[in-house]
Design a protein around this motif. Structure first.
Motif, PDB file in Angstrom:
ATOM      1  N   PHE A 175     -37.519 -54.673  54.276  1.00  0.00           N
ATOM      2  CA  PHE A 175     -36.753 -53.640  53.571  1.00  0.00           C
ATOM      3  C   PHE A 175     -37.449 -53.235  52.284  1.00  0.00           C
ATOM      4  N   LEU A 176     -37.939 -54.249  51.526  1.00  0.00           N
ATOM      5  CA  LEU A 176     -38.632 -53.941  50.275  1.00  0.00           C
ATOM      6  C   LEU A 176     -39.895 -53.128  50.527  1.00  0.00           C
ATOM      7  N   VAL A 177     -40.604 -53.470  51.615  1.00  0.00           N
ATOM      8  CA  VAL A 177     -41.817 -52.725  51.945  1.00  0.00           C
ATOM      9  C   VAL A 177     -41.469 -51.267  52.264  1.00  0.00           C
ATOM     10  N   VAL A 178     -40.416 -51.076  53.085  1.00  0.00           N
ATOM     11  CA  VAL A 178     -40.014 -49.721  53.460  1.00  0.00           C
ATOM     12  C   VAL A 178     -39.567 -48.927  52.234  1.00  0.00           C
ATOM     13  N   VAL A 179     -38.733 -49.563  51.384  1.00  0.00           N
ATOM     14  CA  VAL A 179     -38.257 -48.884  50.182  1.00  0.00           C
ATOM     15  C   VAL A 179     -39.433 -48.545  49.264  1.00  0.00           C
ATOM     16  N   SER A 180     -40.378 -49.483  49.142  1.00  0.00           N
ATOM     17  CA  SER A 180     -41.550 -49.226  48.296  1.00  0.00           C
ATOM     18  C   SER A 180     -42.350 -48.045  48.827  1.00  0.00           C
ATOM     19  N   LEU A 181     -42.523 -48.012  50.160  1.00  0.00           N
ATOM     20  CA  LEU A 181     -43.266 -46.900  50.749  1.00  0.00           C
ATOM     21  C   LEU A 181     -42.537 -45.573  50.530  1.00  0.00           C
ATOM     22  N   LEU A 182     -41.208 -45.612  50.709  1.00  0.00           N
ATOM     23  CA  LEU A 182     -40.434 -44.393  50.483  1.00  0.00           C
ATOM     24  C   LEU A 182     -40.526 -43.938  49.029  1.00  0.00           C
ATOM     25  N   ALA A 183     -40.448 -44.919  48.110  1.00  0.00           N
ATOM     26  CA  ALA A 183     -40.558 -44.572  46.693  1.00  0.00           C
ATOM     27  C   ALA A 183     -41.935 -43.981  46.385  1.00  0.00           C
ATOM     28  N   MET A 184     -42.958 -44.587  47.003  1.00  0.00           N
ATOM     29  CA  MET A 184     -44.319 -44.097  46.778  1.00  0.00           C
ATOM     30  C   MET A 184     -44.472 -42.678  47.342  1.00  0.00           C
ATOM     31  N   MET A 185     -43.920 -42.478  48.569  1.00  0.00           N
ATOM     32  CA  MET A 185     -44.022 -41.152  49.174  1.00  0.00           C
ATOM     33  C   MET A 185     -43.243 -40.124  48.360  1.00  0.00           C
ATOM     34  N   THR A 186     -42.063 -40.528  47.857  1.00  0.00           N
ATOM     35  CA  THR A 186     -41.272 -39.609  47.036  1.00  0.00           C
ATOM     36  C   THR A 186     -42.024 -39.224  45.772  1.00  0.00           C
ATOM     37  N   SER A 187     -42.660 -40.249  45.155  1.00  0.00           N
ATOM     38  CA  SER A 187     -43.427 -39.976  43.939  1.00  0.00           C
ATOM     39  C   SER A 187     -44.583 -39.017  44.221  1.00  0.00           C
ATOM     40  N   ILE A 188     -45.247 -39.235  45.373  1.00  0.00           N
ATOM     41  CA  ILE A 188     -46.373 -38.369  45.739  1.00  0.00           C
ATOM     42  C   ILE A 188     -45.881 -36.943  46.002  1.00  0.00           C
ATOM     43  N   ILE A 189     -44.727 -36.848  46.719  1.00  0.00           N
ATOM     44  CA  ILE A 189     -44.179 -35.520  47.033  1.00  0.00           C
ATOM     45  C   ILE A 189     -43.814 -34.768  45.759  1.00  0.00           C
ATOM     46  N   VAL A 190     -43.158 -35.490  44.814  1.00  0.00           N
ATOM     47  CA  VAL A 190     -42.778 -34.850  43.554  1.00  0.00           C
ATOM     48  C   VAL A 190     -44.019 -34.385  42.791  1.00  0.00           C
ATOM     49  N   HIS A 191     -45.034 -35.262  42.764  1.00  0.00           N
ATOM     50  CA  HIS A 191     -46.272 -34.904  42.066  1.00  0.00           C
ATOM     51  C   HIS A 191     -46.928 -33.685  42.721  1.00  0.00           C
ATOM     52  N   ASN A 192     -46.969 -33.697  44.075  1.00  0.00           N
ATOM     53  CA  ASN A 192     -47.584 -32.570  44.782  1.00  0.00           C
ATOM     54  C   ASN A 192     -46.791 -31.285  44.569  1.00  0.00           C
ATOM     55  N   ARG A 193     -45.466 -31.424  44.524  1.00  0.00           N
ATOM     56  CA  ARG A 193     -44.642 -30.237  44.323  1.00  0.00           C
ATOM     57  C   ARG A 193     -44.925 -29.605  42.960  1.00  0.00           C
ATOM     58  N   ARG A 194     -45.091 -30.451  41.975  1.00  0.00           N
ATOM     59  CA  ARG A 194     -45.407 -29.918  40.638  1.00  0.00           C
ATOM     60  C   ARG A 194     -46.746 -29.197  40.656  1.00  0.00           C
ATOM     61  N   GLU A 195     -47.721 -29.798  41.355  1.00  0.00           N
ATOM     62  CA  GLU A 195     -49.024 -29.136  41.433  1.00  0.00           C
ATOM     63  C   GLU A 195     -48.917 -27.820  42.197  1.00  0.00           C
ATOM     64  N   ILE A 196     -48.092 -27.813  43.267  1.00  0.00           N
ATOM     65  CA  ILE A 196     -47.918 -26.584  44.046  1.00  0.00           C
ATOM     66  C   ILE A 196     -47.253 -25.503  43.197  1.00  0.00           C
ATOM     67  N   GLN A 197     -46.249 -25.909  42.407  1.00  0.00           N
ATOM     68  CA  GLN A 197     -45.581 -24.942  41.540  1.00  0.00           C
ATOM     69  C   GLN A 197     -46.552 -24.349  40.522  1.00  0.00           C
ATOM     70  N   ALA A 198     -47.439 -25.204  39.984  1.00  0.00           N
ATOM     71  CA  ALA A 198     -48.433 -24.698  39.035  1.00  0.00           C
ATOM     72  C   ALA A 198     -49.388 -23.723  39.723  1.00  0.00           C
ATOM     73  N   ALA A 199     -49.789 -24.084  40.987  1.00  0.00           N
ATOM     74  CA  ALA A 199     -50.691 -23.204  41.722  1.00  0.00           C
ATOM     75  C   ALA A 199     -50.000 -21.885  42.064  1.00  0.00           C
ATOM     76  N   GLN A 200     -48.714 -21.958  42.413  1.00  0.00           N
ATOM     77  CA  GLN A 200     -47.976 -20.731  42.730  1.00  0.00           C
ATOM     78  C   GLN A 200     -47.858 -19.828  41.511  1.00  0.00           C
ATOM     79  N   GLU A 201     -47.646 -20.432  40.356  1.00  0.00           N
ATOM     80  CA  GLU A 201     -47.572 -19.637  39.133  1.00  0.00           C
ATOM     81  C   GLU A 201     -48.891 -18.925  38.873  1.00  0.00           C
ATOM     82  N   HIS A 202     -49.995 -19.639  39.123  1.00  0.00           N
ATOM     83  CA  HIS A 202     -51.322 -19.037  38.951  1.00  0.00           C
ATOM     84  C   HIS A 202     -51.513 -17.887  39.944  1.00  0.00           C
TER      85      HIS A 202
END
Length: 707
Positions: free
Chosen positions: A297-324
């Motif tokens: 369970f901890l491994v799955v939650v950690s992976l989900l947290a990591m994926m969520t963090s990556i998605i949020v980070h990528n979304r911010r980069e995408i928003q910056a690229a869209q603004e450009h």
């Protein structure tokens, strides 16, 4: 400075995510412990019921043995032989399934036993006064349950005892049965958990793990050790503690759970009391299962947290690229607008509602004739177009022309014919439309000149066509004259025969008048009716085909019309032994048709089928109606089992005067009239062959007001 702030934010995010993962792991771990306890309780109930049912099954047996007169006589009369009692106990053992059944006197000596024949393990003559099942029973007169290793056989089992009373109600001995619980003990061997039973001294007496048997569950007191040694309860065994270390494991939801290390592994322990025997059932579950699930369970939650963090980070980069990208698109649109303003074609843009957004100088000239403000002006004020259906005007593919022509509306001078095209453009404003305008005034003038020439040509062609049609009508009339000659020959034959028959009957009637033969005269006169009906039918067919009747449109029910027609043809069908099966749709179908003409249509089809079935033994006609709501049609089919119609005949079936019958059998007008009537009421009639015969299918428009 910004870099330091970013690092601090990352550290806070990592700390929060770590805390959330640990907290969720603790909650999940507690949930698994709670679920395990609940599962253990449900499993133990089954084991408890199984064990109690075994004990309940045999607990009355010692009382039955004690109450037996032979048992009482054995203890009160020394002369009574133990053989009879032992044989009886052997029979009881055999039929009941106990291991041993025996009786002891007041001193604890075995005076009769079911295993007396086994010299090496026989209880006969042995003294077991030290066993509680004897001493407590003889002292207090109560039934006892006692688990121990046999002092003689060294086989473990459950001893159940009951007191034996004399006639004067004195305790004179004890009746005992011994049960082996090894069968039920083997059923407890499970891969996911272990089951054990401890007695009142906390000694494991039954266990799914052989290594745990006769160990103590907790510390055993010194008096208990002495008691076990005196009673010889577990000869050859030295009880040792089962758990190396025990403690209570804290949980989030409920109170702490007992846990302990056994043979180096951590186990969760749940205990449940057994009634009557003062034992406890221990359900011992390995903690490794819970630990592994928690880690997963901890491994799955950690992976989900990591994926969520990556998605949020990528979304911010995408928003910056869209603004450009938006900034680049805005600059590109500004450059495009500069080009549009200087092009020599009218170009304008509008929003999704048709309101003008921008237009170049050429478009301003075409639409207004002068410079004018276009704010709050809609394209429908300038061009006569239906903006609600603008999708039909859009240019979707470059290879497909989608240009439209109209005239301007708002010019103060003369209106200008223009050609325009509309397309969607990708801009910052979603749904913006782009329109191009081209002045086609010169082309329109050339088209008008060409139309004038075409009109002159059309007049010349119309005059020549009219002359050709007159010639064609004369030719058609000539063909009709030829056809009329052929028809006249047929009519002469059709009417001459019934007229001859009618003349003969009139002569017979005159003769009977002269002879005053009044009895047979009505029957002779009645023979004139069929002849007159036949002649009337021939004339009716000719009338329907030769003249255009008044085109009446009555709303009628198809089912009622069919039933009326079949009632009129009932005599024809009965005389020819033809069976008609009529099936109608549950939907009440209404059609617009003259009832008499519909009767002619169905009558003609039925008569044709009756004629075709003349040489058949089994004569059947199927009439079926079906409603197609989607196509707004009612379909009427008439099918017979006459074998079908040859292809060379089918092509001419609806032509006037075409018949395959002998001369005098028909004029060949029935199906031609049928075809004209169906066409008159905007219907269709077709004929096909099936496996059984010919199938006529009529389709008429449905006139139900609810559809």
């Amino acid at each position: 400075m910004n870099t330091v702030k970013t690092i601090r934010n990352h550290i806070k995010q990592i700390a929060f995510i770590t805390f959330a993962i640990i907290a969720s792991g603790l909650i999940f771990h507690s949930y698994l412990i709670k679920k395990t306890i609940a599962d253990n309780h449900n499993a133990v109930i089954a084991y408890e019921q199984s064990l109690i049912s075994v004990i309940d099954k045999y607990k009355y047996l010692p009382e039955i043995i004690a109450a037996d007169p032979l048992t009482v006589q054995l203890l009160t009369h020394k002369s009574t032989s133990y053989f009879n009692a032992s044989d009886k106990f052997a029979f009881i053992k055999l039929t009941s399934g106990v291991d041993v059944a025996y009786v002891m006197d007041k001193q604890g000596n075995v005076v009769a036993t079911s295993n007396y024949a086994n010299k090496q393990q026989s209880f006969l003559g042995n003294n077991y006064h030290f066993r509680p099942y004897f001493s407590e029973t003889i002292k207090h007169g109560t039934q006892q349950y006692y688990y121990a290793i046999g002092a003689t056989t060294f086989i473990p089992g459950l001893f159940i005892s009951a007191p034996i009373y004399s006639a004067d109600n004195q305790r004179i001995g004890v009746a005992v049965v011994k049960l082996s619980l090894s069968k039920w003990e083997s059923d407890w061997e499970l891969p996911q958990a272990n089951v054990a039973v401890v007695n009142s001294d906390n000694i494991v007496i039954l266990s799914s793990n052989d290594h745990w048997r006769y160990k103590t569950f907790g510390t055993i007191t010194e008096p208990s050790k002495q008691k076990v040694a005196y009673e010889q309860q577990f000869p050859g065994q030295k009880p040792q503690e089962l758990m190396e270390k025990s403690f209570y494991l804290p949980t989030v939801f409920d109170s702490a759970q007992l846990a302990g290390f056994i043979d180096g592994d951590l186990y969760l322990i749940s205990d449940f009391d057994l009634r009557d025997v003062h034992w406890k059932v221990l359900y011992i579950t390995p903690h490794n299962n819970i630990k592994n699930q928690t880690l997963l369970f901890l491994v799955v939650v950690s992976l989900l947290a990591m994926m969520t963090s990556i998605i949020v980070h990528n979304r911010r980069e995408i928003q910056a690229a869209q603004e450009h990208q938006r900034e680049l698109k805005q600059r590109r649109n500004e450059e495009l607008q500069s080009i549009i303003d200087n092009i020599h074609i009218g170009v304008l843009s509008m929003d999704s509602h048709g309101n003008l957004v921008s237009l170049n100088k050429h478009a301003q000239y075409l639409l207004f004739g002068e410079e004018k403000s276009f704010e709050q002006i809609n394209i429908t004020d300038l061009l006569p177009i239906d903006f609600a259906n603008i999708d039909n005007l859009l240019l979707n593919e470059i290879s497909v022309a989608a240009y439209h022509e109209t005239e301007t509306l708002s010019r103060t001078q003369k209106q200008i014919p223009v050609m325009f095209a509309v397309c969607q453009v990708d801009t910052l404003d979603n749904g913006k439309l782009l329109m191009t305008l081209i002045n086609i005034e010169r082309r329109k003038k050339a088209e008008n000149d060409l139309k004038s020439v075409n009109l002159n040509l059309e007049r010349i062609i119309s005059d020549r066509t009219e002359r050709l049609q007159k010639v064609q009508k004369r030719l058609i009339q000539k063909n009709k004259t030829v056809a009329l000659g052929n028809m006249a020959a047929t009519i002469v034959h059709e009417l001459s025969q019934p007229l001859t028959a009618m003349k003969s009957l009139i002569g017979v009637i005159n003769a009977k008048f002269g002879n005053e033969d009044w009895n047979t005269l009505p029957r002779t006169i009645g023979r004139l009716n069929p002849i007159a009906d036949n002649m009337s039918s021939i004339l009716s067919l000719l009338k329907n085909f030769s003249y255009q009747d008044k085109n009446t449109h009555d709303i009628n029910s198809v089912s009622h019309l069919l039933e009326s027609t079949l009632k009129n043809t009932q005599e024809l069908l009965s005389d020819n032994q033809v069976h008609v099966l009529l099936t109608s749709d549950e939907f009440l179908a209404l059609v617009s048709i003259n009832g008499l003409k519909f009767d002619i249509v169905i009558n003609n089809l039925v008569r044709n089928s009756v004629d075709a079935l003349a040489n058949k033994a089994d004569k059947r006609i199927w009439i079926d109606t079906r409603v197609d709501v989607q196509k707004h049609l009612v379909q009427i089919t008439l099918e017979d089992n006459a074998g079908g119609i040859p292809e060379e005949i089918k092509v001419n079936l609806f032509n006037p005067y075409f018949t395959t019958k002998e001369v005098g059998k028909g004029l060949g007008l029935g199906l031609a009239i049928t075809y004209e009537i169906i066409q008159e009421y905007r219907g269709h009639i077709t004929v096909t062959n099936t496996e059984q015969g010919a199938k006529f299918e009529i389709q008429l428009p449905l006139m139900n007001p609810s559809l």
